[in-house]
Design a protein around this motif. Sequence first.
Motif, PDB file in Angstrom:
ATOM      1  N   ARG A   1     101.461  13.680  24.318  1.00  0.00           N
ATOM      2  CA  ARG A   1     101.675  13.524  25.760  1.00  0.00           C
ATOM      3  C   ARG A   1     100.767  12.437  26.330  1.00  0.00           C
ATOM      4  O   ARG A   1     101.190  11.614  27.155  1.00  0.00           O
ATOM      5  CB  ARG A   1     101.420  14.853  26.458  1.00  0.00           C
TER       6      ARG A   1
ATOM      7  N   GLU B   1     110.657  19.616  24.086  1.00  0.00           N
ATOM      8  CA  GLU B   1     109.967  18.971  25.212  1.00  0.00           C
ATOM      9  C   GLU B   1     109.509  17.567  24.822  1.00  0.00           C
ATOM     10  O   GLU B   1     109.689  16.599  25.577  1.00  0.00           O
ATOM     11  CB  GLU B   1     108.760  19.805  25.637  1.00  0.00           C
TER      12      GLU B   1
ATOM     13  N   ALA C   1     110.702  13.876  26.136  1.00  0.00           N
ATOM     14  CA  ALA C   1     109.724  12.923  26.679  1.00  0.00           C
ATOM     15  C   ALA C   1     109.798  11.593  25.928  1.00  0.00           C
ATOM     16  O   ALA C   1     109.702  10.516  26.535  1.00  0.00           O
ATOM     17  CB  ALA C   1     108.318  13.515  26.582  1.00  0.00           C
TER      18      ALA C   1
ATOM     19  N   LYS D   1     112.864   9.745  27.179  1.00  0.00           N
ATOM     20  CA  LYS D   1     112.615   9.190  28.510  1.00  0.00           C
ATOM     21  C   LYS D   1     111.792   7.915  28.421  1.00  0.00           C
ATOM     22  O   LYS D   1     111.976   6.975  29.198  1.00  0.00           O
ATOM     23  CB  LYS D   1     111.908  10.227  29.374  1.00  0.00           C
ATOM     24  N   ASN D   2     110.899   7.871  27.444  1.00  0.00           N
ATOM     25  CA  ASN D   2     110.070   6.687  27.188  1.00  0.00           C
ATOM     26  C   ASN D   2     110.873   5.556  26.543  1.00  0.00           C
ATOM     27  O   ASN D   2     110.439   4.400  26.534  1.00  0.00           O
ATOM     28  CB  ASN D   2     108.884   7.098  26.287  1.00  0.00           C
TER      29      ASN D   2
END
Length: 418
Positions: free
Chosen positions: A236, A267, A271, A274-275
């Motif tokens: 993260r 999750e 992520a 999305k990146n």
Amino acid sequence: MKKYLSAVMIATLAIACSPKEEETTVDYTTLSDAERLEVAKKIAHETIMVDGHVDLPYRMKVGGFTIQREILDVSVRTDGGDFDFPRTKEGGLDAPFMSIYIPAGLQSIPGASKALADSLIMMTERLTTTFPDKFAMAYSPADIEANFEKGIISLPLGMENGSGLEDDIANVEYFYKRGIRYITLTHGTDNLIGDASYDTTSTYGGLSEFGEQVVTEMNRVGIMVDLSHVSDNTFRDALSVSKAPIIASHSSVRKFTPGFERNMSDELIQAMAKNGGVMMINFGGSFIDSAYATGTAKVREHLVNYMVENNMSRTDSAFEAYAAEYVASNNPFPTVQRVADHIDHVKDLVGVEYIGLGSDFDGVGDSLPTGLKDVSMYPNLIAELLKRGYTREEIEKICYKNVFRVWKDVEDYAASQK
């Protein structure tokens, strides 16, 4: 009498067409398994195929690679291991990222990690100078495309474990100049960059301050940030710091291996997407099916007990014959279909645009699934994807287009910083 084209002939003709034309010409799901495999082989050889992680350099180090080819010569078919030139050509693999693997145990010895990295890079470079008609270095997607046209296997470089940077941020640019195009931030234990998935110490609770500098510098020089092996918190943190898309060079889906943090949770997959990154699926048995460890433990226990009860040793021919028969009858290995399950899951969750291949060949021992035991067997996976309704365009994205997109985005960001 009219002559009709067989389904496989139609499929073969369709491959020469554009993806849009192909989809209207043939439905691969209607072919027989044998016909579909022939189509898969053709796709594998006509399409650039990138594998995000092959541990050949460390295998060569352990095997005693020399220019004189006295011990391990991967230009010819080898006994053992998962990679050599003939099998690579058979499987249609064009650009295996050579893993410059740095064992975590070297982290406590100043200079040792960097020295090993330099040594493994040099060893890989020697492959290309010793066998220039078979192997060539590659530092960009354009290099891979040029080598592909020549029929030469590209050897791009990825450093597995950022400990090779030691404690010097200048080493990021140093290794870029040495040819490294991704760095896996951690490996088996926490290092100066951040926390690792296999380590429960949680030294920093994620990325360290030095690690933040490393990610920023990797963006600046054009090295892809690889988040395989890192803890969830490090993952993260790195995503929040990186200005360019990331990769996971050899990770699989945690849904199929509950509690195995080394794999990616839904999750983290979301992520990553999305990146704009790409997740390259690991083929290792423990990565793709939690039942593998339980199955192998049961087989191992039975064979040890059988050996003791019958006063045998592992090298007795009678025991070897019994063991081979028992393992065949009680096969603990997952299959190529399980790898396809991981690909399906990521596709359903975030889309096919975020999937790649990161086998971990030569890095996961004998745990590889039935149907994907070495680099000659990629067509088996392609055939399974065709059976599940994947189009050629989707397969091309998985084989190389997705990772090329990320790689070019990283190059573009670095260029914008100059």
